[in-house]
Write a protein that holds these residues in place. Structure first.
Motif, PDB file in Angstrom:
ATOM      1  N   SER A  76       0.831  -1.208   0.000  1.00  0.00           N
ATOM      2  CA  SER A  76       0.000   0.000   0.000  1.00  0.00           C
ATOM      3  C   SER A  76       0.861   1.253   0.000  1.00  0.00           C
ATOM      4  CB  SER A  76      -0.926  -0.007   1.220  1.00  0.00           C
ATOM      5  OG  SER A  76      -1.850  -1.075   1.151  1.00  0.00           O
ATOM      6  N   ALA A  77       1.975   1.189   0.734  1.00  0.00           N
ATOM      7  CA  ALA A  77       2.888   2.332   0.764  1.00  0.00           C
ATOM      8  C   ALA A  77       3.536   2.546  -0.596  1.00  0.00           C
ATOM      9  CB  ALA A  77       3.948   2.123   1.837  1.00  0.00           C
ATOM     10  N   VAL A  78       3.928   1.449  -1.268  1.00  0.00           N
ATOM     11  CA  VAL A  78       4.499   1.567  -2.617  1.00  0.00           C
ATOM     12  C   VAL A  78       3.478   2.192  -3.564  1.00  0.00           C
ATOM     13  CG1 VAL A  78       5.366   0.298  -4.612  1.00  0.00           C
ATOM     14  CG2 VAL A  78       6.119  -0.343  -2.315  1.00  0.00           C
ATOM     15  N   ASP A  79       2.231   1.781  -3.448  1.00  0.00           N
ATOM     16  CA  ASP A  79       1.183   2.347  -4.308  1.00  0.00           C
ATOM     17  C   ASP A  79       1.029   3.849  -4.056  1.00  0.00           C
ATOM     18  OD1 ASP A  79       0.690  -0.105  -5.439  1.00  0.00           O
ATOM     19  OD2 ASP A  79      -1.042  -0.559  -4.166  1.00  0.00           O
ATOM     20  N   ARG A  80       1.107   4.239  -2.797  1.00  0.00           N
ATOM     21  CA  ARG A  80       0.995   5.677  -2.486  1.00  0.00           C
ATOM     22  C   ARG A  80       2.190   6.450  -3.047  1.00  0.00           C
ATOM     23  NH1 ARG A  80      -1.095   3.415   2.332  1.00  0.00           N
ATOM     24  NH2 ARG A  80       0.882   3.643   3.456  1.00  0.00           N
ATOM     25  N   LEU A  81       3.363   5.850  -2.997  1.00  0.00           N
ATOM     26  CA  LEU A  81       4.542   6.501  -3.588  1.00  0.00           C
ATOM     27  C   LEU A  81       4.369   6.664  -5.093  1.00  0.00           C
ATOM     28  CD1 LEU A  81       7.403   4.681  -1.652  1.00  0.00           C
ATOM     29  CD2 LEU A  81       6.736   7.081  -1.404  1.00  0.00           C
ATOM     30  N   ALA A  82       3.893   5.620  -5.738  1.00  0.00           N
ATOM     31  CA  ALA A  82       3.653   5.713  -7.185  1.00  0.00           C
ATOM     32  C   ALA A  82       2.608   6.778  -7.484  1.00  0.00           C
ATOM     33  CB  ALA A  82       3.215   4.356  -7.726  1.00  0.00           C
ATOM     34  N   GLY A  83       1.575   6.848  -6.642  1.00  0.00           N
ATOM     35  CA  GLY A  83       0.539   7.858  -6.834  1.00  0.00           C
ATOM     36  C   GLY A  83       1.044   9.269  -6.641  1.00  0.00           C
ATOM     37  N   SER A  84       2.135   9.415  -5.901  1.00  0.00           N
ATOM     38  CA  SER A  84       2.718  10.749  -5.680  1.00  0.00           C
ATOM     39  C   SER A  84       3.618  11.172  -6.837  1.00  0.00           C
ATOM     40  CB  SER A  84       3.540  10.749  -4.386  1.00  0.00           C
ATOM     41  OG  SER A  84       4.770  10.056  -4.573  1.00  0.00           O
ATOM     42  N   GLY A  85       3.802  10.275  -7.803  1.00  0.00           N
ATOM     43  CA  GLY A  85       4.668  10.594  -8.937  1.00  0.00           C
ATOM     44  C   GLY A  85       6.042   9.965  -8.877  1.00  0.00           C
ATOM     45  N   SER A  86       6.315   9.172  -7.834  1.00  0.00           N
ATOM     46  CA  SER A  86       7.613   8.497  -7.757  1.00  0.00           C
ATOM     47  C   SER A  86       7.754   7.529  -8.916  1.00  0.00           C
ATOM     48  CB  SER A  86       7.738   7.742  -6.428  1.00  0.00           C
ATOM     49  OG  SER A  86       7.671   8.638  -5.336  1.00  0.00           O
ATOM     50  N   GLN A  87       8.945   7.500  -9.491  1.00  0.00           N
ATOM     51  CA  GLN A  87       9.209   6.636 -10.647  1.00  0.00           C
ATOM     52  C   GLN A  87      10.083   5.436 -10.295  1.00  0.00           C
ATOM     53  OE1 GLN A  87      10.547  10.406 -12.430  1.00  0.00           O
ATOM     54  NE2 GLN A  87       9.644   9.658 -14.340  1.00  0.00           N
ATOM     55  N   VAL A  88      10.749   5.512  -9.144  1.00  0.00           N
ATOM     56  CA  VAL A  88      11.555   4.427  -8.592  1.00  0.00           C
ATOM     57  C   VAL A  88      11.304   4.431  -7.089  1.00  0.00           C
ATOM     58  CG1 VAL A  88      13.891   3.530  -8.195  1.00  0.00           C
ATOM     59  CG2 VAL A  88      13.369   4.705 -10.331  1.00  0.00           C
ATOM     60  N   ALA A  89      11.297   3.244  -6.469  1.00  0.00           N
ATOM     61  CA  ALA A  89      11.081   3.183  -5.022  1.00  0.00           C
ATOM     62  C   ALA A  89      12.093   2.262  -4.375  1.00  0.00           C
ATOM     63  CB  ALA A  89       9.660   2.714  -4.703  1.00  0.00           C
ATOM     64  N   THR A  90      12.269   2.473  -3.064  1.00  0.00           N
ATOM     65  CA  THR A  90      13.194   1.641  -2.309  1.00  0.00           C
ATOM     66  C   THR A  90      12.714   1.505  -0.880  1.00  0.00           C
ATOM     67  OG1 THR A  90      15.545   1.266  -1.857  1.00  0.00           O
ATOM     68  CG2 THR A  90      14.713   3.498  -1.503  1.00  0.00           C
ATOM     69  N   LEU A  91      13.129   0.426  -0.232  1.00  0.00           N
ATOM     70  CA  LEU A  91      12.912   0.230   1.189  1.00  0.00           C
ATOM     71  C   LEU A  91      14.139   0.745   1.934  1.00  0.00           C
ATOM     72  CD1 LEU A  91      11.725  -3.500   0.986  1.00  0.00           C
ATOM     73  CD2 LEU A  91      10.260  -1.476   1.078  1.00  0.00           C
ATOM     74  N   THR A  92      13.940   1.385   3.066  1.00  0.00           N
ATOM     75  CA  THR A  92      15.072   1.886   3.842  1.00  0.00           C
ATOM     76  C   THR A  92      15.332   0.990   5.051  1.00  0.00           C
ATOM     77  OG1 THR A  92      13.693   3.365   5.173  1.00  0.00           O
ATOM     78  CG2 THR A  92      14.601   4.252   3.130  1.00  0.00           C
ATOM     79  N   ALA A  93      15.050  -0.281   4.904  1.00  0.00           N
ATOM     80  CA  ALA A  93      15.338  -1.277   5.933  1.00  0.00           C
ATOM     81  C   ALA A  93      15.525  -2.615   5.247  1.00  0.00           C
ATOM     82  CB  ALA A  93      14.209  -1.349   6.962  1.00  0.00           C
ATOM     83  N   LEU A  94      16.208  -3.529   5.927  1.00  0.00           N
ATOM     84  CA  LEU A  94      16.512  -4.825   5.334  1.00  0.00           C
ATOM     85  C   LEU A  94      15.487  -5.892   5.678  1.00  0.00           C
ATOM     86  CD1 LEU A  94      20.368  -4.799   5.830  1.00  0.00           C
ATOM     87  CD2 LEU A  94      19.064  -4.220   3.793  1.00  0.00           C
ATOM     88  N   THR A  95      14.962  -5.873   6.900  1.00  0.00           N
ATOM     89  CA  THR A  95      13.984  -6.892   7.287  1.00  0.00           C
ATOM     90  C   THR A  95      12.788  -6.953   6.341  1.00  0.00           C
ATOM     91  OG1 THR A  95      14.652  -6.730   9.604  1.00  0.00           O
ATOM     92  CG2 THR A  95      12.520  -7.742   9.160  1.00  0.00           C
ATOM     93  N   PRO A  96      12.226  -5.810   5.892  1.00  0.00           N
ATOM     94  CA  PRO A  96      11.097  -5.893   4.957  1.00  0.00           C
ATOM     95  C   PRO A  96      11.432  -6.570   3.629  1.00  0.00           C
ATOM     96  CG  PRO A  96      11.206  -3.711   5.937  1.00  0.00           C
ATOM     97  CD  PRO A  96      12.462  -4.425   6.327  1.00  0.00           C
ATOM     98  N   HIS A  97      12.729  -6.744   3.332  1.00  0.00           N
ATOM     99  CA  HIS A  97      13.100  -7.458   2.109  1.00  0.00           C
ATOM    100  C   HIS A  97      12.697  -8.928   2.159  1.00  0.00           C
ATOM    101  CE1 HIS A  97      15.438  -3.892   1.102  1.00  0.00           C
ATOM    102  NE2 HIS A  97      15.699  -4.408  -0.077  1.00  0.00           N
ATOM    103  N   ILE A  98      12.212  -9.393   3.291  1.00  0.00           N
ATOM    104  CA  ILE A  98      11.724 -10.757   3.394  1.00  0.00           C
ATOM    105  C   ILE A  98      10.581 -11.007   2.406  1.00  0.00           C
ATOM    106  CG2 ILE A  98      10.013 -10.359   5.225  1.00  0.00           C
ATOM    107  CD1 ILE A  98      11.070 -12.958   6.557  1.00  0.00           C
ATOM    108  N   VAL A  99       9.881  -9.932   2.020  1.00  0.00           N
ATOM    109  CA  VAL A  99       8.801 -10.056   1.031  1.00  0.00           C
ATOM    110  C   VAL A  99       9.099  -9.233  -0.219  1.00  0.00           C
ATOM    111  CG1 VAL A  99       7.007 -10.613   2.718  1.00  0.00           C
ATOM    112  CG2 VAL A  99       7.478  -8.207   2.170  1.00  0.00           C
ATOM    113  N   PHE A 100      10.375  -8.931  -0.460  1.00  0.00           N
ATOM    114  CA  PHE A 100      10.736  -8.059  -1.577  1.00  0.00           C
ATOM    115  C   PHE A 100      10.265  -8.622  -2.913  1.00  0.00           C
ATOM    116  CE2 PHE A 100      13.427  -6.515  -4.984  1.00  0.00           C
ATOM    117  CZ  PHE A 100      13.461  -5.146  -4.744  1.00  0.00           C
TER     118      PHE A 100
END
Length: 233
Positions: A66-90
């Motif tokens: 949902s957060a990635v979708d909100r970033l895309a909706g804001s006009g972001s063209q590339v996204a990243t996670l600023t933590a490693l643990t969430p990469h468990i579902v990358f």
């Protein structure tokens, strides 16, 4: 230059480090008066850790997606996670993301290979050390990975949650982590240590660690800068 979206807050200290490092990297590539467009969607590190502890990965995908979708909706063209643990579902996030995601695990793997590393000690949160999402890509690239003993994993997890996620850096904790790294070097044959939680660089570096440190935040931000500037690294 492409607009960057960052999922922050997971944790707060590393979000600050990513923000500063991305700006510095862009300025190195494009000049001191160039600033990237960045949107930060701030979530909760403690919510992520809670969902991982329950192994409720569907809910974690929903939370982060949902957060990635909100970033895309804001006009972001590339996204990243600023933590490693969430990469468990990358992989699952990447499969459904409307915009490209830059992986810290892939950046770490590539940096380890570039160093000529052969055997790595992996430190991080409990999911990072006990699940396979971080170690597997390293092993598939021909690297050996050693992790702490169960009691050491519990100690590291406690210090991350109770201290580092709150920005608390204690000398006694640094000594405790150094003792674990020293054992992984002497008994496990590790040659480098991967600081596999984005708060660990607050505590350890090449001067304080018994092994040379591979900092995923550093190599990941280089990959992020390359992705938004098209600089190729």
């Amino acid at each position: 230059m492409r607009k960057l979206g960052m999922i922050g807050g997971t944790g707060p200290e590393s979000t600050i480090a990513y923000y500063r490092s991305v700006i510095a990297g862009v300025q190195e590539v494009a000049g001191a008066e160039t600033l990237p467009e960045i949107v930060i969607e701030s979530l909760s590190a403690f919510r992520v850790l809670e969902l991982c502890a329950r192994e409720d990965y569907d809910a974690l995908v929903d939370y982060l997606g949902s957060a990635v979708d909100r970033l895309a909706g804001s006009g972001s063209q590339v996204a990243t996670l600023t933590a490693l643990t969430p990469h468990i579902v990358f992989d699952r996030l990447q499969a459904t993301s409307p915009i490209p995601l830059v992986s810290a695990v892939e950046a770490t793997r590539d940096a380890a290979l570039a160093r000529g590393a052969r055997r790595l000690a992996l430190l991080g949160t409990q999911p990072t050390m006990t699940q396979d999402f971080f170690a597997r890509p390293l092993r598939e690239a021909g690297l050996d990975v050693v992790t702490p003993a169960p009691s050491e994993i519990a100690y590291i997890q406690d210090k991350i949650v109770r201290e580092l996620e709150h920005g608390l850096v204690l000398d006694e904790t640094r000594d405790g982590f150094a003792a674990i790294i020293r054992r992984l070097r002497d008994e496990g044959g590790a040659e480098h240590v991967v600081l596999g939680c984005t708060e660990l660089p607050l505590l350890l570096d090449d001067e304080t660690s018994p092994l040379p440190c591979l900092d995923p935040v550093e190599v990941h931000t280089h990959a992020v800068v390359a992705a938004i500037t098209g600089s190729g690294g």
